[in-house]
Design a protein around this motif. Structure first.
Motif, PDB file in Angstrom:
ATOM      1  N   GLU A  16      20.031  10.457  50.198  1.00 43.52           N
ATOM      2  CA  GLU A  16      18.959  11.382  50.593  1.00 43.52           C
ATOM      3  C   GLU A  16      18.142  10.809  51.760  1.00 43.52           C
ATOM      4  OE1 GLU A  16      16.905  13.967  47.670  1.00 43.52           O
ATOM      5  OE2 GLU A  16      17.758  12.610  46.202  1.00 43.52           O
ATOM      6  N   ILE A  30      19.943  11.634  55.021  1.00 40.30           N
ATOM      7  CA  ILE A  30      19.853  13.013  55.511  1.00 40.30           C
ATOM      8  C   ILE A  30      18.410  13.529  55.503  1.00 40.30           C
ATOM      9  CG2 ILE A  30      22.222  13.604  54.837  1.00 40.30           C
ATOM     10  CD1 ILE A  30      21.173  15.011  52.389  1.00 40.30           C
ATOM     11  N   GLY A  31      17.466  12.675  55.110  1.00 44.67           N
ATOM     12  CA  GLY A  31      16.067  13.088  55.018  1.00 44.67           C
ATOM     13  C   GLY A  31      15.316  12.955  56.331  1.00 44.67           C
ATOM     14  N   PRO A  32      14.001  13.122  56.291  1.00 42.07           N
ATOM     15  CA  PRO A  32      13.213  13.081  57.526  1.00 42.07           C
ATOM     16  C   PRO A  32      13.192  11.679  58.154  1.00 42.07           C
ATOM     17  CG  PRO A  32      11.796  13.187  55.594  1.00 42.07           C
ATOM     18  CD  PRO A  32      13.182  13.379  55.100  1.00 42.07           C
ATOM     19  N   PHE A  90       9.040   9.489  52.069  1.00 41.83           N
ATOM     20  CA  PHE A  90      10.094  10.354  51.528  1.00 41.83           C
ATOM     21  C   PHE A  90      10.768   9.668  50.335  1.00 41.83           C
ATOM     22  CE2 PHE A  90      14.522  12.031  51.641  1.00 41.83           C
ATOM     23  CZ  PHE A  90      14.229  13.332  51.320  1.00 41.83           C
ATOM     24  N   ARG A 139      10.997  11.263  46.529  1.00 40.56           N
ATOM     25  CA  ARG A 139      12.249  11.549  45.842  1.00 40.56           C
ATOM     26  C   ARG A 139      12.623  10.536  44.747  1.00 40.56           C
ATOM     27  NH1 ARG A 139      13.572  15.927  45.160  1.00 40.56           N
ATOM     28  NH2 ARG A 139      15.731  15.327  44.836  1.00 40.56           N
ATOM     29  N   ALA A 141      23.296  19.369  49.108  1.00 41.33           N
ATOM     30  CA  ALA A 141      22.286  19.064  50.135  1.00 41.33           C
ATOM     31  C   ALA A 141      22.969  18.713  51.453  1.00 41.33           C
ATOM     32  CB  ALA A 141      21.392  17.928  49.667  1.00 41.33           C
ATOM     33  N   VAL A 145      14.880  22.210  48.206  1.00 44.55           N
ATOM     34  CA  VAL A 145      15.296  21.258  47.167  1.00 44.55           C
ATOM     35  C   VAL A 145      16.363  21.958  46.328  1.00 44.55           C
ATOM     36  CG1 VAL A 145      14.588  19.803  45.237  1.00 44.55           C
ATOM     37  CG2 VAL A 145      12.980  20.267  47.094  1.00 44.55           C
ATOM     38  N   LYS A 199      19.517  17.876  37.855  1.00 45.57           N
ATOM     39  CA  LYS A 199      19.449  16.891  38.935  1.00 45.57           C
ATOM     40  C   LYS A 199      19.148  17.623  40.239  1.00 45.57           C
ATOM     41  CE  LYS A 199      20.166  13.173  36.699  1.00 45.57           C
ATOM     42  NZ  LYS A 199      19.221  12.053  36.766  1.00 45.57           N
ATOM     43  N   SER A 200      18.543  16.919  41.184  1.00 50.45           N
ATOM     44  CA  SER A 200      18.174  17.594  42.423  1.00 50.45           C
ATOM     45  C   SER A 200      18.476  16.741  43.646  1.00 50.45           C
ATOM     46  CB  SER A 200      16.682  17.930  42.408  1.00 50.45           C
ATOM     47  OG  SER A 200      15.927  16.742  42.468  1.00 50.45           O
ATOM     48  N   ALA A 201      18.504  17.380  44.795  1.00 50.91           N
ATOM     49  CA  ALA A 201      18.655  16.670  46.070  1.00 50.91           C
ATOM     50  C   ALA A 201      17.908  17.455  47.145  1.00 50.91           C
ATOM     51  CB  ALA A 201      20.128  16.530  46.436  1.00 50.91           C
ATOM     52  N   TYR A 202      17.328  16.730  48.088  1.00 54.37           N
ATOM     53  CA  TYR A 202      16.454  17.335  49.084  1.00 54.37           C
ATOM     54  C   TYR A 202      17.251  17.630  50.356  1.00 54.37           C
ATOM     55  CZ  TYR A 202      11.879  17.887  51.420  1.00 54.37           C
ATOM     56  OH  TYR A 202      10.771  18.367  52.062  1.00 54.37           O
ATOM     57  N   TYR A 223      16.625  18.414  53.860  1.00 56.37           N
ATOM     58  CA  TYR A 223      15.555  18.424  54.856  1.00 56.37           C
ATOM     59  C   TYR A 223      15.919  19.337  56.033  1.00 56.37           C
ATOM     60  CZ  TYR A 223      12.389  16.478  58.412  1.00 56.37           C
ATOM     61  OH  TYR A 223      11.453  16.319  59.392  1.00 56.37           O
TER      62      TYR A 223
END
Lengths: 237, 213
Positions: A48, A51-53, A88, A92, B55, B173, B201-204, B206
């Motif tokens: 994450e 691929i996150g900010p 971030f 998460r 995601a 999300v 379960k989760s994933a962000y 963006y």
């Protein structure tokens, strides 16, 4: 009659041993599964982060036309870059025992050839710590010192490993069209009066993250540490 | 002497039988619980794997697949009652119904979101064809699951404030929620409060796209 009592006792002892063994095996397996699940969560979180900010991981100095490492004087600053990722991470993280020790390191690149020169080790001491400021055992004074040291060692070890591997492979292209050893991020690749001219970023950023969390199971709490090398998605605008 | 030995043998037999009578059900119960724990473990990893992959699909610029109808994003258990299949369809209606608690934030899905669903549900089906989807709406008993695991993939917006601004690149999300019927642990349903378990379960994702329909 005495003999009968002894036999009964033996069978009950046998029974107790079997049940204890069974419970022990189940408990051991449960511990192993909990640890593996925790490890899996770490790797998922690292994905994450990729691929996150993210802010730009390099700065371009318009007065010198040079690519520079992030610092307090650049925009974004190194702290801003780290905070975007660190906040971030906190958003998460599956629970508040999580802590991340993050270092941004750089590999020096020949801007004409794109080949690896060496490791820029001037930022190894800038370890950024992100956590929830609670009583997580990842954050005891001794562990912070220990994990900061681990983060430095991991960051140095990984980047030097890349450099040494590239050098061992003979990382010199023999002609303009030869791609051997060209590792850097390409800025342009054009034909200039019949000659192929390439230009690369002179720095290649690498993020090293040491992630720590507590794994809780019945009667036992332990640390879980994982190590991650991430390539920042954004370099320059 | 022979008489005494016979008594001893009979006593031993009795003790062994009692011992077996205690141990065997206990072992069977532990095995049934281990079976459930093993499934919970695998389903947890499965849900997280699907969430992360979804995601990744969502943050890709242009997922290359067809645009599905919502009613096509259904995989019922073979032979299940039509009411349950309708309840699975209802899951999608709830997602775009402003009055429902499962409303995802808009009364429609964008083309890209539908493509992402197509890829992620397809990926889930490829990983395990026995998983039914989505979870029937208002699930309240494991009877509705027909003995199989059911999973839903859905999302909420992380930063949607004004739904009239269509061209902004919003974050989402993604959640993967799996309903698993319990077998061994189901014997303790009065203590647990349910005869199935929900694993979420989760994933962000963006900046995973605008909200242009």
């Amino acid at each position: 009659m005495k003999i009968v009592k002894v036999n009964k006792g033996a069978i009950f002892i046998e029974f107790a041993i079997v049940v204890t063994l069974l419970i022990g095996i189940v408990y051991g397996l449960a511990q192993q599964m909990t640890t593996l699940l925790g490890e899996f969560d770490h790797y998922a979180l690292a994905t994450e982060l990729i691929i996150g900010p993210q802010e730009r991981s390099l700065a371009f100095n318009t007065s010198t036309s040079q690519i520079e490492k992030l610092s307090a004087a650049t925009s974004p600053s190194l702290a801003e870059f780290m905070d975007t990722i660190g906040n971030f991470f906190k958003l998460r993280a599956p629970n508040e025992s999580y802590a991340a020790f993050i270092i941004l390191t750089h590999i020096n690149i020949d801007p004409e050839q794109g080949t690896i020169i060496d490791v820029d080790d001037t930022t190894f001491n800038d370890v950024f710590l992100y956590n929830f400021g609670n009583g997580s055992s990842c954050l005891s004074a001794a562990n912070i010192t220990l994990l900061t040291g681990y983060a430095r060692r991991y960051a140095g070890g990984k980047t030097w490993h890349v450099v040494e591997y590239a050098q061992a492979q003979g990382n010199q292209p023999t002609s303009p069209n030869d791609d051997t050893g060209r590792f850097g991020s390409k800025l342009y690749d054009l034909d200039k009066a019949g000659n192929r001219v390439r230009r690369y970023e002179s720095l290649f950023p690498v993020l090293s993250v040491v992630m720590c969390s507590e794994v809780k199971s019945i009667g036992l709490t332990k640390h879980l540490l994982t190590y991650h090398s991430l390539i920042p998605r954004r370099h320059l605008n | 002497m022979r008489f005494v030995i016979n008594i001893l043998k009979q006593e031993e037999k009795g003790v062994s039988l009692i011992s077996a009578a205690i141990v065997l059900p206990l072992i069977l119960l532990i095995m049934a619980i281990l079976f459930d724990l093993g499934r919970i473990y695998l389903t947890t990893i499965f849900a997280k794997e699907i969430a992360i992959s979804t995601a990744k699909f969502a943050v890709s610029f242009d997922p290359d697949t067809s645009i599905p109808e919502l009613d096509a994003l259904i995989n019922p258990v073979s032979g299940e009652h039509e009411d349950i299949t309708s309840s699975r369809r209802q899951f999608w209606r709830d997602q775009i119904d402003q009055a429902h608690s499962d409303f995802h934030g808009l009364t429609y899905f964008t083309k890209k979101e539908l493509r992402v669903f197509n890829l992620s549900y397809g990926f889930m089906y490829d990983m395990n064809k026995d998983v039914a989807f989505p979870i029937p709406s208002d699930l309240d008993s494991k009877e509705d699951l027909a003995g199989k695991v059911s999973c839903s993939i859905y999302f909420n917006f992380a930063d949607l404030v004004d739904s009239t601004i269509l061209n902004q690149n919003y974050s989402r999300v993604y959640y993967v929620e799996c309903a698993m019927p319990l077998f061994g642990l189901g014997m303790f349903s009065s203590l647990i409060g349910s005869d199935f378990i929900l694993i979420k379960k989760s994933a962000y994702a963006y900046r995973s796209g605008d909200i242009n329909p």
